[in-house]
Design an enzyme around this catalytic site. Structure first.
Site, PDB file in Angstrom:
ATOM      1  CB  CYS A  26      28.372  34.938  47.836  1.00 52.43           C
ATOM      2  SG  CYS A  26      27.319  33.459  47.820  1.00 52.43           S
TER       3      CYS A  26
ATOM      4  CG  HIS B 262      27.570  33.745  52.311  1.00 59.91           C
ATOM      5  ND1 HIS B 262      27.575  34.552  51.199  1.00 59.91           N
ATOM      6  CD2 HIS B 262      28.669  34.114  53.043  1.00 59.91           C
ATOM      7  CE1 HIS B 262      28.616  35.383  51.249  1.00 59.91           C
ATOM      8  NE2 HIS B 262      29.290  35.118  52.358  1.00 59.91           N
TER       9      HIS B 262
ATOM     10  CG  ASP C 282      32.382  36.775  52.402  1.00 62.03           C
ATOM     11  OD1 ASP C 282      32.195  36.941  51.181  1.00 62.03           O
ATOM     12  OD2 ASP C 282      31.490  36.379  53.181  1.00 62.03           O
TER      13      ASP C 282
END
Length: 282
Positions: free
Chosen positions: A73, A114, A131
């Protein structure tokens, strides 16, 4: 590598195969976001090697753009942040708490490790949640407007944002995805929670080091590589290759030790560095 390296927008757009417009509008945001998710795989091979990957933009370009690798991420969404800013969008980093597999309230139980993004589109009344770095079959393929309780469909996946009553000064949002079939049956599943309190790059430098090196981090425990293949989600979990169709149908097969490096190349387009190959094959 220093962050003084200039971001190469042309190389990035070539990597993801985007030939559409470069105007900072909702259509460009959706198109670039979807193209990124389909072109660049998610992988934790550096963390399996107990190495925290660099988040400097020069290193990210070398790895994900020019090196035909993937990342997790922090890498994906940092790369997207630079691309969107170069296109004229306003982007804010947000810290989210992953809820998949967790019990209890959406504001407790796990750290906010995250990285997700809030994107301002010029002329649009509301920002979007973007995202491209959430390694899950429930990940966003297209960004969703920050509107509570409204279902959004993007590239065949259904998501919604739920605004949770929260005792603190900041509203708590939860991203949910609709799963047509799973061990729990069809229904809405929580993905992660977040507030709109802006996070900074140093916050994620710390989180990046922690999740890539701590012995109890799930990222150092087993191989996790995923990508979109058309409308299918393809996942290599250790040595199990799992293909999930849009209707929730799942196919699985075991991958032998000596096949791993080849599968990474053939299924995910990842050329494993020599320094990683021993770990990836064994």
């Amino acid at each position: 590598m220093s962050d003084t390296v200039e971001f190469d927008l042309d190389a990035y757009l070539g990597r993801i195969g985007w030939e559409g417009g470069r105007v900072p509008d909702a259509a460009t945001l959706r198109g670039v976001h979807l193209a990124h998710t389909r072109a660049i795989p998610y992988e934790n091979l550096d963390a399996l090697n107990r190495t925290a990957p660099s988040l400097a933009i020069g290193d990210l370009q070398d790895k994900l753009v020019h090196g035909r690798r993937g990342g997790y991420c922090y890498e994906h969404n940092t790369l997207l942040l630079h691309a969107l800013e170069a296109l004229g969008f306003g982007v804010t980093r947000l810290a989210a708490r992953v809820l998949v597999g967790a019990d209890g309230a959406p504001d407790s139980g796990r750290p906010r490790t995250h990285l997700t993004l809030l994107v301002e589109v010029p002329g649009e009344p509301r920002p979007y949640l973007a995202d491209v770095g959430y390694g899950s079959v429930g990940a966003l393929l297209e960004p969703v407007p920050l509107v509570a309780g409204v279902e959004a469909e993007g590239a065949g996946r259904r998501h919604r944002l739920v605004l949770v009553t929260h005792p603190g000064p900041l509203d708590l949002w939860v991203l949910e995805t609709y799963e047509p079939g799973s061990v729990w049956g069809a229904g809405w599943r929580r993905q992660y929670s977040f507030t709109l309190d802006p996070a900074a790059r140093p916050d994620f430098e710390v989180a990046n080091w922690y999740v890539a090196t701590h012995p109890r981090s799930p990222f150092v425990q087993r191989r996790y590589v995923q990508r979109m293949r058309g409308d299918e989600h393809v996942l290599l979990l250790d040595r199990e290759l799992i293909v999930t169709s849009p209707d929730g149908t799942v196919g699985k097969r075991e991958v032998a030790e000596e096949e791993v490096v080849g599968v990474l190349a053939e299924e995910f387009g990842i050329v494993v560095p020599q320094s990683h190959q021993k770990d990836q094959a064994g």
